[in-house]
Design a protein around this motif. Structure first.
Motif, PDB file in Angstrom:
ATOM      1  N   VAL A   1       1.086  -1.239  -0.104  1.00 30.87           N
ATOM      2  CA  VAL A   1      -0.218   0.066  -0.096  1.00 30.87           C
ATOM      3  C   VAL A   1       1.383   1.263   0.225  1.00 30.87           C
ATOM      4  N   PHE A   2       2.014   1.169   0.967  1.00 32.10           N
ATOM      5  CA  PHE A   2       2.924   2.546   0.200  1.00 32.10           C
ATOM      6  C   PHE A   2       3.483   2.723  -0.712  1.00 32.10           C
ATOM      7  N   GLN A   3       3.460   1.450  -1.440  1.00 30.68           N
ATOM      8  CA  GLN A   3       4.286   1.945  -2.884  1.00 30.68           C
ATOM      9  C   GLN A   3       3.849   2.279  -3.720  1.00 30.68           C
ATOM     10  N   ALA A   4       1.706   1.475  -3.475  1.00 31.06           N
ATOM     11  CA  ALA A   4       1.309   2.568  -4.435  1.00 31.06           C
ATOM     12  C   ALA A   4       1.138   4.196  -3.645  1.00 31.06           C
ATOM     13  N   LEU A   5       0.843   4.599  -2.765  1.00 33.37           N
ATOM     14  CA  LEU A   5       0.949   5.728  -2.132  1.00 33.37           C
ATOM     15  C   LEU A   5       2.315   6.880  -2.557  1.00 33.37           C
ATOM     16  N   ARG A   6       3.540   6.005  -3.045  1.00 34.23           N
ATOM     17  CA  ARG A   6       4.411   6.677  -3.641  1.00 34.23           C
ATOM     18  C   ARG A   6       3.982   7.374  -4.730  1.00 34.23           C
ATOM     19  N   ILE A   7       4.092   5.937  -5.749  1.00 40.06           N
ATOM     20  CA  ILE A   7       3.795   6.036  -6.606  1.00 40.06           C
ATOM     21  C   ILE A   7       2.879   7.253  -7.178  1.00 40.06           C
ATOM     22  N   VAL A   8       2.061   7.186  -6.671  1.00 38.40           N
ATOM     23  CA  VAL A   8       0.314   8.004  -7.072  1.00 38.40           C
ATOM     24  C   VAL A   8       1.085   9.245  -6.726  1.00 38.40           C
ATOM     25  N   VAL A   9       2.011   9.777  -5.505  1.00 40.35           N
ATOM     26  CA  VAL A   9       2.284  11.100  -4.855  1.00 40.35           C
ATOM     27  C   VAL A   9       3.047  12.173  -5.672  1.00 40.35           C
ATOM     28  N   ASN A  10       4.307  10.888  -5.675  1.00 38.26           N
ATOM     29  CA  ASN A  10       5.085  11.696  -6.974  1.00 38.26           C
ATOM     30  C   ASN A  10       5.206  11.389  -8.472  1.00 38.26           C
ATOM     31  N   GLN A  11       3.973  11.391  -8.964  1.00 34.51           N
ATOM     32  CA  GLN A  11       3.198  10.707 -10.177  1.00 34.51           C
ATOM     33  C   GLN A  11       4.524  10.266 -10.957  1.00 34.51           C
TER      34      GLN A  11
END
Ligand code: SAM
Length: 313
Positions: A207-217
């Motif tokens: 879940v953290f990976q998913a958030l990091r990817i979207v937050v940083n586009q």
């Protein structure tokens, strides 16, 4: 936060393999689009006395650490603190061209280990995850507090391969009405609500990976930048990309395939209408992985996949 030990910032992966594929650029200009702690750049500048590097990183703490470490080479290094897609607007780079380029994607060990960045899963930390907090943009907490449930579910499913994506998005939607999400504990509580137990670290990491990817586009920025680097390469120039998950690697693999093909017409057309001339060719059919010895020494190198592509003469 002051970065004390630049060498401890991040252990670069597959250094010898990267130098081997970039060795043709050893007398020219190389773009290091993800400077991090400067490990790969230091290897190039120290091994190749003629080479010049343009080092780019969007993270001010990385830039600070790299500048310190690379001080002895400052006459052959230009550092740009910005996203690598924005760096591709650099007039000098486009006029003079590049002999080689490296993207070592994702986050550095420093970013993962620094509590105040909130990149890795640990209890009680702020949900931030921006690689450049000063540059604005939404934090992971903002994403969880503001995004529609169906979009959150898509991000968890596509970027984190999370099987309970819809349930988790619904639970977050329900909880944030009472109190906004602020820390990793809020996210753990929501996930526990879905699972009926405390999530395992591996589950939280997805879940953290998913958030990091979207937050940083991360994925759109990568897709947009690859063709711009290709265009900036001189004939015979080489682009090397190290990725750390299949979503990134797929973008790199497909780009290299399309650029190397003599036809990119949509499937089903009876005759070719695109008249494409291949721009170059990949250097390996399959991605290269670190040696067992490297994985033993640096377990964070385990998931790295290296692809390289050479522009036609
Ligand atoms: C895996 S580390 C690179 C480590 C580096 N090769 C070394 O030897 O220390 C990835 C770095 O890329 C930076 N980064 C990731 N995406 C970026 C982007 N779109 N533009 C610029 N820097 C980016 C991160 O801030 C991080 O410092």
């Amino acid at each position: 936060m002051e970065v004390e030990k630049a060498e401890a910032f991040h252990e670069p992966v597959m250094v010898e393999e990267v130098l081997e594929v970039l060795k043709g650029a050893n007398g020219g200009t190389i773009l290091d689009g993800t400077l991090g702690g400067g490990g790969h750049t230091e290897a190039m500048l120290s091994r190749w006395p003629e080479c010049r590097v343009i080092g780019v990183d969007r993270d001010p703490e990385a830039v600070q650490a790299a500048r310190k470490r690379l001080q002895p080479f400052s006459d052959r290094l230009r550092v740009l603190e910005m996203r690598f897609d924005h760096a591709m607007d650099d007039a000098q780079m486009n006029q003079e061209g590049l002999d080689g380029a490296l993207l070592d994607l994702g986050v550095s060990s420093w970013q993962l280990d620094a509590d105040h960045r909130g990149f890795a899963f640990r209890r009680g930390l702020p949900l931030d995850m921006r690689m450049n907090a000063a540059g604005g943009g939404i934090t992971a907490a903002d994403f969880l507090n503001r995004t529609e449930e169906h979009e959150m579910a898509r991000v968890f499913r596509e970027y984190g391969e999370e099987p309970r994506a819809r349930g988790l998005a619904r639970e977050i939607g329900r909880r944030r009405g009472g109190r906004p999400f602020r820390t990793s504990d809020d996210l753990v509580a929501a996930f526990s609500g879905v699972l009926g137990r405390t999530p395992r670290p591996r589950e939280m990491a997805r879940v953290f990976q998913a958030l990091r990817i979207v937050v940083n586009q991360e994925l759109p920025v990568l897709s947009q930048t690859l063709p711009r680097i290709r265009d900036a390469l001189r004939p015979q120039g080489v682009l090397v990309v190290i990725s750390y998950h299949s979503l990134e690697d797929r973008i790199v693999k497909n780009s290299f395939r399309d650029w190397s093909s003599d036809c990119v017409c949509p499937p089903g057309l009876p005759v070719c209408v695109c008249d494409q001339v291949p721009h170059g060719a990949p250097l390996f059919r399959k991605p290269q992985r670190p040696s067992e010895e490297e994985i033993q020494r640096n377990p964070r190198s385990r998931s790295s996949l290296m692809r390289a592509w050479r522009k036609a003469a």
